[in-house]
Design a protein around this motif. Structure first.
Motif, short mmCIF file in Angstrom:
data_model
loop_
_atom_site.label_atom_id
_atom_site.label_comp_id
_atom_site.label_asym_id
_atom_site.label_seq_id
_atom_site.Cartn_x
_atom_site.Cartn_y
_atom_site.Cartn_z
N ALA A 1 0.83 -1.21 0.00
CA ALA A 1 0.00 0.00 0.00
C ALA A 1 0.86 1.26 0.00
CB ALA A 1 -0.93 -0.01 1.20
N GLU A 2 1.93 1.25 0.80
CA GLU A 2 2.83 2.41 0.85
C GLU A 2 3.53 2.62 -0.49
OE1 GLU A 2 5.32 1.60 4.17
OE2 GLU A 2 3.78 2.11 5.65
N SER A 58 1.17 4.22 -2.93
CA SER A 58 0.93 5.65 -2.69
C SER A 58 1.93 6.53 -3.43
CB SER A 58 0.99 5.95 -1.18
OG SER A 58 2.31 5.75 -0.69
N GLY A 59 3.05 5.94 -3.82
CA GLY A 59 4.05 6.71 -4.56
C GLY A 59 3.90 6.62 -6.07
N THR A 81 -2.14 5.42 -9.36
CA THR A 81 -2.98 4.71 -8.39
C THR A 81 -3.49 5.62 -7.28
OG1 THR A 81 -1.06 4.07 -7.05
CG2 THR A 81 -1.75 2.55 -8.81
N LYS A 82 -3.32 6.95 -7.46
CA LYS A 82 -3.72 7.87 -6.39
C LYS A 82 -5.23 7.84 -6.12
CE LYS A 82 -3.92 11.90 -9.50
NZ LYS A 82 -5.35 12.13 -9.44
N ASP A 83 -6.02 7.46 -7.11
CA ASP A 83 -7.48 7.39 -6.92
C ASP A 83 -7.98 5.96 -6.72
OD1 ASP A 83 -7.79 10.17 -7.22
OD2 ASP A 83 -7.80 9.98 -9.41
N SER A 124 1.69 7.63 -9.20
CA SER A 124 0.68 8.66 -9.49
C SER A 124 -0.61 8.07 -10.07
CB SER A 124 1.25 9.70 -10.46
OG SER A 124 1.63 9.08 -11.68
N SER A 154 -1.60 3.55 6.06
CA SER A 154 -0.87 3.12 4.86
C SER A 154 -1.61 3.45 3.57
CB SER A 154 -0.60 1.61 4.92
OG SER A 154 0.20 1.28 6.02
N GLY A 155 -2.84 3.95 3.69
CA GLY A 155 -3.60 4.33 2.50
C GLY A 155 -4.85 3.52 2.27
#
Length: 371
Positions: A62-63, A66-67, A71-73, A69, A95-96
């Motif tokens: 998950a972390e 998050s990095g 998969t930000k949504d 772009s 962790s998101g």
């Protein structure tokens, strides 16, 4: 699409079958490393992520996500049988993850959550689309407002110029009356009439634009002799421009269905533009022929031409080629009006040109009635 990440094959297969049964498109990964490779290639709306996996665990995956772009949504739901303490649930959210489900989990609960996330995703997507369209509409209106303001400025200038000239010539006429010189009087009156004709053309264009905008432009269509129309227009314009050589090739004979006055208007616009935008040149080619029940008419000059990036814009309302607008008068609506006229005849209008190599404007309309 949904991505299920779990190192236990039975868990993957059972959850995949349930989701597919309810109409969801599902992909699977048996490790965190495989999941990361897949998200770089494929876009996922939702990732159902097992926490306890060898190698990278669910939190690390998950972390890492998050990095990225793209998969930000993407929504993440954690599934865990071992890590059920509050501290692990808290870590999952930090962790998101958007949800943390402990095993054994009711499949109906998972299905309900998946449907909820999908509904939220669809609503969010539609809101984003609406926002993009709204921003696009705002930008279009800002261009339109800019063009409108620019047109008003140009129109004011173009209308004032002949008015000022007419006023000046009338003053000269008044001063010349007492001198009793008919030749000078005639010369001043002719000059005034030329400016009045120019003013009349400008006002006619403005009225045509107004009629088009309000849908009130009337077309009176009937069969007319196209060769006779072409010959009459060329004769008049040749008389007004005796220094120009008109090379004419008219092989179109017979009757054409359309609004004779409006087709004449397009032809006059083409020829007068050819003269205007070819300073220092003295030759214009005019061709006309009928093929496959369609009338083809073209006017070619050998003047300044039009650059490739501007070809698609010349028929736009209020458009004036930047480098020519300073040197040539006009409202920038003649070609727009011409394109509207040809469109109303179910025809085609276009231009072939290169900068510095002249331009050839043409139109094609059906010969027979097809309204």
């Amino acid at each position: 699409m949904i991505l299920i990440v779990d190192d236990t094959p039975d868990n993957l297969i059972s959850l995949k079958k349930v989701l597919e049964k309810h109409g969801f498109e599902v992909d699977t990964a048996s490790s965190g490393e495989e999941a990361l490779k897949k998200v770089l290639i494929q876009e996922y709306v939702l990732i159902i992520l097992d926490v306890q996996m060898p190698g990278m665990d669910g939190f690390e995956v998950a972390e890492a996500l998050s990095g990225i772009s793209k998969t930000k949504d993407t929504a993440i739901i954690f599934l865990s049988a071992a890590n059920t303490d509050t501290k692990f649930i808290t870590k999952g959210y930090s962790s998101g993850g958007l949800d943390y489900i402990t095993k054994p989990a009711d499949i109906n609960i998972i299905l309900l959550k998946v449907k909820t996330f999908y509904r939220i995703y669809e609503q969010s997507r539609k809101l984003n689309e609406m926002q993009e369209k709204l921003l696009e509409e705002i930008e279009i209106r800002k261009k339109a407002e800019h063009k409108k303001d620019e047109f008003i400025s140009i129109a004011s200038h173009e209308l004032k110029t002949p008015l000022t000239s007419v006023k000046g010539y009338i003053q000269l006429v008044e001063r010349s009356i007492d001198k009793g010189n008919p030749a000078i009087l005639k010369k001043h009156i002719e000059k005034a009439n030329q400016q009045l004709s120019k003013l009349n053309d400008l006002i006619t264009d403005l009225l045509d634009i107004s009629k088009m905008e309000s849908g009130k432009m009337v077309f009176v269509k009937k069969y007319f002799d196209i060769a006779k129309l072409l010959e009459n227009v060329i004769e008049v314009l040749q008389h007004n421009n005796p220094h120009y050589q008109f090379i004419v090739d008219i092989s179109s004979k017979g009757l054409v269905y359309g609004d004779e006055m409006r087709i004449e208007q397009v032809l006059i616009n083409f020829i007068t533009n050819a003269i205007k935008y070819s300073p220092g040149q003295h030759k214009i080619e005019i061709k006309s022929f009928i093929e496959n029940n369609k009338l083809h008419v073209s006017v070619k000059d050998f003047g300044i031409g039009i650059s490739e990036d501007q070809l698609s814009k010349v028929f736009d309302k209020f458009y004036r080629v930047d480098e020519t607008s300073v040197h040539f008068q006009g409202l920038g609506i003649g070609l727009y009006i011409s394109s509207e006229i040809i469109n109303r005849h179910n025809g085609e209008i276009g231009v072939r040109s290169k900068s510095g190599e002249g331009a050839e404007f043409y139109f094609i309309i059906p010969v027979l009635e097809n309204d």
